[in-house]
Design an enzyme around this catalytic site. Structure first.
Site, PDB file in Angstrom:
ATOM      1  N   LYS A  87     -31.487   6.364  29.541  1.00 30.60           N
ATOM      2  CA  LYS A  87     -31.596   6.687  28.109  1.00 30.60           C
ATOM      3  C   LYS A  87     -32.203   8.078  27.959  1.00 30.60           C
ATOM      4  O   LYS A  87     -33.275   8.363  28.526  1.00 30.60           O
ATOM      5  CB  LYS A  87     -32.499   5.642  27.459  1.00 30.60           C
ATOM      6  CG  LYS A  87     -32.229   5.370  26.005  1.00 30.60           C
ATOM      7  CD  LYS A  87     -33.058   4.167  25.590  1.00 30.60           C
ATOM      8  CE  LYS A  87     -32.957   3.909  24.118  1.00 30.60           C
ATOM      9  NZ  LYS A  87     -34.018   2.998  23.679  1.00 30.60           N
TER      10      LYS A  87
HETATM   11  C1  E4P Z   1     -33.381   1.984  20.539  1.00 26.39           C
HETATM   12  O1  E4P Z   1     -32.861   1.831  21.610  1.00 26.39           O
HETATM   13  C2  E4P Z   1     -34.828   1.998  20.298  1.00 26.39           C
HETATM   14  O2  E4P Z   1     -35.470   1.389  21.394  1.00 26.39           O
HETATM   15  C3  E4P Z   1     -35.275   1.214  19.106  1.00 26.39           C
HETATM   16  O3  E4P Z   1     -34.211   0.570  18.452  1.00 26.39           O
HETATM   17  C4  E4P Z   1     -36.215   1.942  18.211  1.00 26.39           C
HETATM   18  O4  E4P Z   1     -36.548   1.129  17.127  1.00 26.39           O
HETATM   19  P1  E4P Z   1     -37.826   1.349  16.204  1.00 26.39           P
HETATM   20  O5  E4P Z   1     -37.471   2.317  15.137  1.00 26.39           O
HETATM   21  O6  E4P Z   1     -38.104  -0.011  15.642  1.00 26.39           O
HETATM   22  O7  E4P Z   1     -38.935   1.845  17.096  1.00 26.39           O
END
Ligand code: E4P
Length: 227
Positions: A87
């Site tokens: 990622k």
């Molecule tokens: C995506 O892969 C992220 O890990 C995640 O969805 C972020 O979400 P948040 O805005 O609740 O931190």
């Protein structure tokens, strides 16, 4: 639409996996920090998730800042398990890193995507997954789903020459807070929603299901009592 779980918590992953609805896992540095994990345990922890979810894509986020560091970290993470997805946050440093990793057959999930141009560039660079965030728009009084609609339409208008045989690039609706986000992501044609465990449980609930179950149980108790 496929369901991923958005967590680094092993118990949550195990339980969601047991439901038979899980197609992948996404993690990020905040989610790992929430488990109380130490730096030295990060990679072994990702391996454990990969073992629980054998064959399913598991996103492990790089914390590198430069292209060279992202490529090196991406290669190291990808070597941990065959189902690791690297990622990377969308930015100038990560586009060439994504391009290089994709050319080596390493799958990248491009994260922190908030606009159609960012999503299109992620696809062009060779990202296997693109993660538009919805809830964080809502948090600042904007309409996350409107932005998601733009990004899904823009990306799905074209082909990119990477990951075609796997049906990529796939759009992961991220920063999901509610069952409504999940419904709308599916109606908009997003490929995947990555959902925190709490919201995943809410997706399973409906007051009419609870009401219906209670009345079936009450009526069946009458049938049993009549024997
Ligand atoms: C995506 O892969 C992220 O890990 C995640 O969805 C972020 O979400 P948040 O805005 O609740 O931190």
């Amino acid at each position: 639409m496929k369901f991923f779980i958005d967590t680094a918590d092993l118990d949550e992953i195990r339980e969601a996996a047991s439901w038979g609805v899980l197609s992948g896992v996404t993690t990020n540095p905040s989610l790992y920090a929430r488990t109380g994990g130490k730096l030295a345990d990060f990679e072994p922890h990702m391996v454990k998730i990969c073992e629980i979810c054998e064959g399913l894509p598991v996103s492990a986020e790089s914390t590198a800042n430069t292209t060279e560091e992202m490529i090196a970290e991406g290669r190291r993470l990808a070597a941990l398990a065959p189902n690791i997805v690297v990622k990377l946050p969308v930015c100038e440093a990560s586009l060439p890193a994504t391009h290089q990793l994709a050319s080596e057959g390493i799958r990248v999930n491009m994260t922190l995507v908030f606009s159609a141009p960012q999503a299109l560039m992620a696809a062009r660079a060779g990202a296997r997954y693109i993660s538009p965030f919805v809830g964080r728009f809502d948090d600042i009084g904007d309409e996350g789903l409107d932005h998601l609609a733009e990004m899904v339409t823009a990306v799905k208008n074209y082909t990119y020459g990477y990951w075609d045989e796997e049906g990529g690039p796939e759009i992961i609706t991220a920063s999901v807070r509610t069952p409504h986000h999940v419904t709308q992501a599916a109606l908009l044609g997003a490929d995947i929603a990555t959902v925190p465990f709490g919201a995943l449980k809410k997706c399973l609930k409906h007051p009419l299901t609870d009401q219906g179950l209670a009345s079936f149980e009450a009526d069946w108790a009458k049938v049993v009592a009549s024997q």
